[in-house]
Design a protein around this motif. Structure first.
Motif, PDB file in Angstrom:
ATOM      1  N   PHE A 160       0.829  -1.204   0.000  1.00 12.29           N
ATOM      2  CA  PHE A 160       0.000   0.000   0.000  1.00 12.29           C
ATOM      3  C   PHE A 160       0.865   1.256   0.000  1.00 12.29           C
ATOM      4  N   ASN A 161       1.851   1.300   0.866  1.00  9.81           N
ATOM      5  CA  ASN A 161       2.692   2.485   0.968  1.00  9.81           C
ATOM      6  C   ASN A 161       3.594   2.669  -0.245  1.00  9.81           C
ATOM      7  N   THR A 162       3.932   1.582  -0.930  1.00 11.09           N
ATOM      8  CA  THR A 162       4.730   1.702  -2.151  1.00 11.09           C
ATOM      9  C   THR A 162       3.975   2.497  -3.211  1.00 11.09           C
ATOM     10  N   GLY A 163       2.655   2.526  -3.117  1.00  8.83           N
ATOM     11  CA  GLY A 163       1.870   3.315  -4.063  1.00  8.83           C
ATOM     12  C   GLY A 163       2.312   4.762  -4.140  1.00  8.83           C
ATOM     13  N   THR A 164       2.795   5.323  -3.028  1.00 13.32           N
ATOM     14  CA  THR A 164       3.227   6.718  -3.044  1.00 13.32           C
ATOM     15  C   THR A 164       4.592   6.900  -3.691  1.00 13.32           C
ATOM     16  N   LEU A 165       5.282   5.798  -3.956  1.00 13.34           N
ATOM     17  CA  LEU A 165       6.612   5.872  -4.567  1.00 13.34           C
ATOM     18  C   LEU A 165       6.608   5.532  -6.054  1.00 13.34           C
ATOM     19  N   VAL A 166       5.459   5.111  -6.555  1.00 16.25           N
ATOM     20  CA  VAL A 166       5.394   4.568  -7.915  1.00 16.25           C
ATOM     21  C   VAL A 166       5.918   5.549  -8.962  1.00 16.25           C
ATOM     22  N   LYS A 167       5.493   6.784  -8.884  1.00 21.24           N
ATOM     23  CA  LYS A 167       5.918   7.753  -9.900  1.00 21.24           C
ATOM     24  C   LYS A 167       7.432   7.908  -9.922  1.00 21.24           C
ATOM     25  N   THR A 168       8.050   7.898  -8.749  1.00 23.63           N
ATOM     26  CA  THR A 168       9.505   8.008  -8.655  1.00 23.63           C
ATOM     27  C   THR A 168      10.190   6.760  -9.193  1.00 23.63           C
ATOM     28  N   LEU A 169       9.577   5.604  -8.940  1.00 25.57           N
ATOM     29  CA  LEU A 169      10.206   4.332  -9.307  1.00 25.57           C
ATOM     30  C   LEU A 169      10.012   3.964 -10.782  1.00 25.57           C
ATOM     31  N   GLN A 170       9.028   4.535 -11.433  1.00 31.90           N
ATOM     32  CA  GLN A 170       8.693   4.140 -12.807  1.00 31.90           C
ATOM     33  C   GLN A 170       9.890   4.071 -13.751  1.00 31.90           C
ATOM     34  N   PRO A 171      10.688   5.137 -13.880  1.00 34.26           N
ATOM     35  CA  PRO A 171      11.803   5.065 -14.846  1.00 34.26           C
ATOM     36  C   PRO A 171      12.873   4.051 -14.462  1.00 34.26           C
ATOM     37  N   MET A 172      13.022   3.791 -13.173  1.00 29.10           N
ATOM     38  CA  MET A 172      14.055   2.866 -12.716  1.00 29.10           C
ATOM     39  C   MET A 172      13.644   1.404 -12.881  1.00 29.10           C
ATOM     40  N   MET A 173      12.349   1.172 -12.948  1.00 31.65           N
ATOM     41  CA  MET A 173      11.853  -0.201 -13.048  1.00 31.65           C
ATOM     42  C   MET A 173      11.407  -0.559 -14.457  1.00 31.65           C
ATOM     43  N   SER A 174      11.536   0.376 -15.383  1.00 29.91           N
ATOM     44  CA  SER A 174      10.975   0.195 -16.723  1.00 29.91           C
ATOM     45  C   SER A 174      11.601  -0.946 -17.520  1.00 29.91           C
ATOM     46  N   GLU A 175      12.838  -1.320 -17.204  1.00 31.36           N
ATOM     47  CA  GLU A 175      13.523  -2.385 -17.934  1.00 31.36           C
ATOM     48  C   GLU A 175      13.566  -3.695 -17.150  1.00 31.36           C
ATOM     49  N   THR A 176      12.822  -3.777 -16.078  1.00 32.58           N
ATOM     50  CA  THR A 176      12.843  -4.982 -15.249  1.00 32.58           C
ATOM     51  C   THR A 176      11.603  -5.838 -15.509  1.00 32.58           C
ATOM     52  N   LYS A 177      11.618  -7.048 -14.977  1.00 26.39           N
ATOM     53  CA  LYS A 177      10.476  -7.949 -15.134  1.00 26.39           C
ATOM     54  C   LYS A 177       9.240  -7.444 -14.389  1.00 26.39           C
ATOM     55  N   LEU A 178       9.470  -6.547 -13.447  1.00 33.03           N
ATOM     56  CA  LEU A 178       8.368  -6.023 -12.647  1.00 33.03           C
ATOM     57  C   LEU A 178       7.796  -4.728 -13.221  1.00 33.03           C
ATOM     58  N   ALA A 179       8.251  -4.332 -14.384  1.00 32.19           N
ATOM     59  CA  ALA A 179       7.820  -3.072 -14.999  1.00 32.19           C
ATOM     60  C   ALA A 179       6.302  -2.919 -15.088  1.00 32.19           C
ATOM     61  N   PRO A 180       5.531  -3.972 -15.420  1.00 35.96           N
ATOM     62  CA  PRO A 180       4.078  -3.800 -15.527  1.00 35.96           C
ATOM     63  C   PRO A 180       3.411  -3.273 -14.253  1.00 35.96           C
ATOM     64  N   ALA A 181       4.050  -3.458 -13.117  1.00 33.66           N
ATOM     65  CA  ALA A 181       3.479  -2.966 -11.861  1.00 33.66           C
ATOM     66  C   ALA A 181       3.597  -1.456 -11.738  1.00 33.66           C
ATOM     67  N   PHE A 182       4.440  -0.852 -12.556  1.00 33.87           N
ATOM     68  CA  PHE A 182       4.727   0.570 -12.419  1.00 33.87           C
ATOM     69  C   PHE A 182       4.265   1.401 -13.613  1.00 33.87           C
ATOM     70  N   GLU A 183       3.686   0.770 -14.600  1.00 31.77           N
ATOM     71  CA  GLU A 183       3.337   1.472 -15.841  1.00 31.77           C
ATOM     72  C   GLU A 183       2.008   2.212 -15.731  1.00 31.77           C
ATOM     73  N   GLY A 184       1.966   3.397 -16.343  1.00 29.58           N
ATOM     74  CA  GLY A 184       0.717   4.142 -16.426  1.00 29.58           C
ATOM     75  C   GLY A 184       0.495   5.087 -15.260  1.00 29.58           C
ATOM     76  N   LYS A 185      -0.361   6.067 -15.477  1.00 31.34           N
ATOM     77  CA  LYS A 185      -0.574   7.097 -14.464  1.00 31.34           C
ATOM     78  C   LYS A 185      -1.495   6.655 -13.337  1.00 31.34           C
ATOM     79  N   TYR A 186      -2.095   5.473 -13.457  1.00 35.91           N
ATOM     80  CA  TYR A 186      -2.966   4.982 -12.386  1.00 35.91           C
ATOM     81  C   TYR A 186      -2.311   3.864 -11.586  1.00 35.91           C
ATOM     82  N   ALA A 187      -1.042   3.627 -11.817  1.00 39.38           N
ATOM     83  CA  ALA A 187      -0.348   2.520 -11.158  1.00 39.38           C
ATOM     84  C   ALA A 187      -0.335   2.668  -9.640  1.00 39.38           C
ATOM     85  N   ALA A 188      -0.210   3.887  -9.163  1.00 39.83           N
ATOM     86  CA  ALA A 188      -0.189   4.095  -7.711  1.00 39.83           C
ATOM     87  C   ALA A 188      -1.443   3.539  -7.065  1.00 39.83           C
TER      88      ALA A 188
END
Length: 297
Positions: free
Chosen positions: A196-224
């Protein structure tokens, strides 16, 4: 547009739920569909989906049945969970303990007048403050730095939830290695509160996670919101009785919703992206909450 904030007060993170520009009327959108768990209809535009960092989204259930005395004693012994819970208790009661009469008269009564249909809910919330907060430091004003210091100590002691909250509040940008390591810790924790709390970090983490296997969790403006809904559906207390929902009511006027999911789908998720949003929620559940059972549509 008005942005939902789970915590923005420079003095007590987590108590002020809306930006100063938010007004009460659009922040209390109501819908008639019983399936969404809210009362009467009122229309609004969808929000941007952006959640400012810095959330300290405590729930009453997160306190794990600890009294203030228990949490303080555990924190003093160096127990990381107790240190975080102590910070959350301080955060919840900061404004009330600062001036209980002014808090009730100025803040709660103002919103109560705007939301007469939520009178019973306000009575419950007020009883919560009046019974719990006098036990926190004997009702004395809480030092402004207490929340931050105990959170940071909890994070240093290894509490993953505290690590996420502290990272989301940093002024400097989180480094890529630190970000990836933190995401891995959240994954290994398998903890709805951490998710739940990671939701507030999603926007910051998006570019860093974009090339990882977990990227789908961070994509889009509603990911948080997807992170938060995933947590709500797997054990995190997002009911109307949760502490952060009390704050959404007292500070933002969002008093009509039976839970956080009803609020999010009413205000923040356009119907046209619901299917994709649910896929993202399931992806987060499957990868970060591996014992979860999807409850979405």
């Amino acid at each position: 547009t008005k942005t939902i904030v789970l915590a923005i007060s420079a003095i007590a993170i987590g108590l002020a739920i809306y930006l100063a520009t938010s007004s009460l009327k659009p922040s209390a959108v109501e819908q008639s569909e019983e399936a969404r768990g809210v009362a009467a209809p009122e229309k609004t535009e969808h929000e941007t989906g952006e959640l400012p960092a810095g959330a300290l989204s405590a729930n009453e259930s997160v306190y794990a049945g600890l009294s203030f005395a228990d949490a303080k004693a555990g924190a003093d012994r160096g127990e990381p969970v107790a240190q975080r819970i102590l910070a959350q208790m301080y955060d919840e009661c900061f404004m009330y303990n600062l001036d209980s009469k002014k808090f009730v008269a100025a803040q709660m009564e103002f919103v109560r007048k705007q939301k007469p249909l939520a009178a019973k809910k306000f009575d419950r919330i007020q009883r919560r403050y009046e019974t719990f907060c006098p036990t926190v430091d004997s009702g004395q004003p809480i030092p402004p730095e207490a929340v931050t210091l105990w959170l940071e100590q909890s994070a240093k002691s290894g509490d993953v939830i505290a690590k996420v909250i502290v990272a989301s509040r940093k002024d400097e940008k989180i480094q890529e290695k630190e970000a990836i390591d933190l995401v891995q810790e959240v994954k290994e924790a398998n903890d709805p509160a951490a998710v739940f709390n990671t939701g507030t970090l999603v926007k910051t983490l998006q570019p860093m996670m974009s090339e990882t296997k977990l990227a789908p969790a961070f994509e889009g403006k509603y990911a948080a919101y997807a992170w938060q809904i995933a947590a709500c559906r797997t054990g995190y207390d997002c009911s109307e009785h949760a502490t952060f929902m009390n704050s959404l009511c007292v500070y933002g006027g969002d008093c009509e919703y039976v839970n956080y999911e009803a609020l999010v789908f009413s205000r923040n998720i356009p119907p046209g992206i619901r299917s994709d949003f649910e896929k993202q929620v399931r992806f987060i559940q499957e990868n970060f909450l591996d014992n979860s059972k999807n409850q979405g549509d």
